[in-house]
Design a protein around this motif. Sequence first.
Motif, PDB file in Angstrom:
ATOM      1  N   UNK A 144       0.814  -1.215   0.000  1.00 16.49           N
ATOM      2  CA  UNK A 144       0.000   0.000   0.000  1.00 16.49           C
ATOM      3  C   UNK A 144       0.852   1.272   0.000  1.00 16.49           C
ATOM      4  N   UNK A 145       2.157   1.136   0.245  1.00 14.17           N
ATOM      5  CA  UNK A 145       3.034   2.299   0.360  1.00 14.17           C
ATOM      6  C   UNK A 145       3.493   2.842  -0.992  1.00 14.17           C
ATOM      7  N   UNK A 150       6.396   6.911  -4.274  1.00 16.70           N
ATOM      8  CA  UNK A 150       6.447   7.738  -5.484  1.00 16.70           C
ATOM      9  C   UNK A 150       6.540   9.216  -5.119  1.00 16.70           C
ATOM     10  N   UNK A 151       5.790   9.641  -4.115  1.00 19.47           N
ATOM     11  CA  UNK A 151       5.848  11.048  -3.694  1.00 19.47           C
ATOM     12  C   UNK A 151       7.204  11.396  -3.086  1.00 19.47           C
ATOM     13  N   UNK A 192       2.976  -6.885  -4.864  1.00 16.56           N
ATOM     14  CA  UNK A 192       1.928  -6.504  -5.807  1.00 16.56           C
ATOM     15  C   UNK A 192       1.489  -5.093  -5.433  1.00 16.56           C
ATOM     16  N   UNK A 193       2.345  -4.098  -5.735  1.00 16.93           N
ATOM     17  CA  UNK A 193       2.085  -2.739  -5.254  1.00 16.93           C
ATOM     18  C   UNK A 193       0.773  -2.168  -5.756  1.00 16.93           C
ATOM     19  N   UNK A 194       0.114  -1.451  -4.877  1.00 18.42           N
ATOM     20  CA  UNK A 194      -1.138  -0.794  -5.212  1.00 18.42           C
ATOM     21  C   UNK A 194      -0.810   0.578  -5.803  1.00 18.42           C
ATOM     22  N   UNK A 195      -0.736   0.654  -7.113  1.00 15.63           N
ATOM     23  CA  UNK A 195      -0.232   1.851  -7.781  1.00 15.63           C
ATOM     24  C   UNK A 195      -1.262   2.967  -7.896  1.00 15.63           C
ATOM     25  N   UNK A 196      -2.527   2.631  -7.825  1.00 14.82           N
ATOM     26  CA  UNK A 196      -3.552   3.661  -7.954  1.00 14.82           C
ATOM     27  C   UNK A 196      -3.430   4.387  -9.278  1.00 14.82           C
TER      28      UNK A 196
END
Length: 513
Positions: A144-145, A150-151, A192-196
Amino acid sequence: MPPRPAGPTRGRAAVLASLTVTALVATGHPASAAPAAPDSLNQAFARAAEEYGVPRDLLTAVGYGETHLNGHGGLPSQDNGYGVMHLVSNPSNRSLEKAAALTGEAVAELRRDTGTNILGGAAVLRSHADALGMDAAERADIDAWYPAVARYSGAEGSVAALYADTVYTFLAEGLRTTVGGERVSVTSRPVSPEKGPLAKADVTALSPDYPPALWVAANAANYATGRTATVDKVVIHVTQGSYAGTISWFQNPVSQVSSHYVVRSSDGQITQMVRDKDTAYHARSANASSLGIEHEGFVDDPSWFTDTMYRSSAALTKYLCDRYGIPKDRTHVIGHSEAPGNDHTDPGVNWNWTYYMQLVGGTGGSADGLSFGAYTTQSSGSTGAQVTALQTLLNQQGYEAGTADGIFGPTTKSAVQAFQTARGLSADGTVGPKTWTALLSAGTTPVLTKGSSGDAVKRLQRALTAALGTTVSVDGAFGTATDTAVRSYQSSRGLSVDGSVGPNTWAALQSGR
């Protein structure tokens, strides 16, 4: 962000500010770490992770992607970032000042103290998580990070995604590295990153000039359209920062810098940022006539210069040389430090020019066969362009080295030993800096001063390159750069520092001092 939760007392001694990464090994299973000493790097990551609720392995992977966990003695990166966690202070990214506000620590301490710097990085990551509205359950899920990571890059869109993807690659593959004698590891895991929204921000555009590369345009303020000279050289650079960070910096109009290509350390991925037909701002006086290639890493840390990077970059250089008719030699494939009028040191002594030029398919030498950006130690069994140069110089001085075939055999060793004996050097048959200096400077000894020119100046420039261990451009013109090198040599050898190369300076050079 809410007040920092109470944590252990941070009576930290400084974790080594200059840390050297000596190995990176991707692992498919957890790596057992040695017990951590007080105030170790492992403890600093664990403490910061606990205090700010950031997964320890995520924090470590971010630091590794930024700096290979090397604080570089508190010196800034290309975009003015500091420490293991690369806390940045420039007009578009104020993570250093943000870390100071969040932790209550002084900016100076965040720059120089590794433990404090890691704490600051954790605080900034947590602040991004809070701004994204991540709750406790989400913060416990490393996937979830992704948006927060990215920020942290300070970039946007595809470049931010490129940055975060790199961090998650380290998490997926795992890593084990030794830093200042301490082993630091990250356990491999399925990710499995949550990229949004960033899922649609992948870099997919391809280079218009070099088919294997990606394309991300530099800001128009950081290069000039067109050229005023014919392209006749390739300039090799080191980014002094991360791959994604460098791409982001070249997109920032305040940077006023760019290069044509950027190469990633881990896998050799290449991104083009300025068209070959246009003038990137990368090498001052050489900008108009050169193509610039940046390599991810720092000049003082050889761990960045992977075989994959060398091979990928060399393939690009070979392609460019073939396309534009550039000779594949060290007069035309040069380091940033060798470009006239530059004060940079990259790619530095850790860059393996001999290997790189072999991969490019060139001679590794120069147009005159004697001039190199650096002179490396040669001994029995050595081969290549520098052995040929050595044999040529010995033969010119009357020491029979045999045919100049680039093979350091018994005849060459005997000639080296005879030369060393005649110059009062240790006759070990190995050609290191002292023997190179004496051999390259051998010959007539005219007085040379600023404004002098000719072959004697070239001999001087080659000898200074060997003696000082830094490149002095061999152009036969005694200009400002040569004057500075002469004065540096005179000062370091206890000679009169007047910039004039007279009997005493020649005698010192020809004796290998």
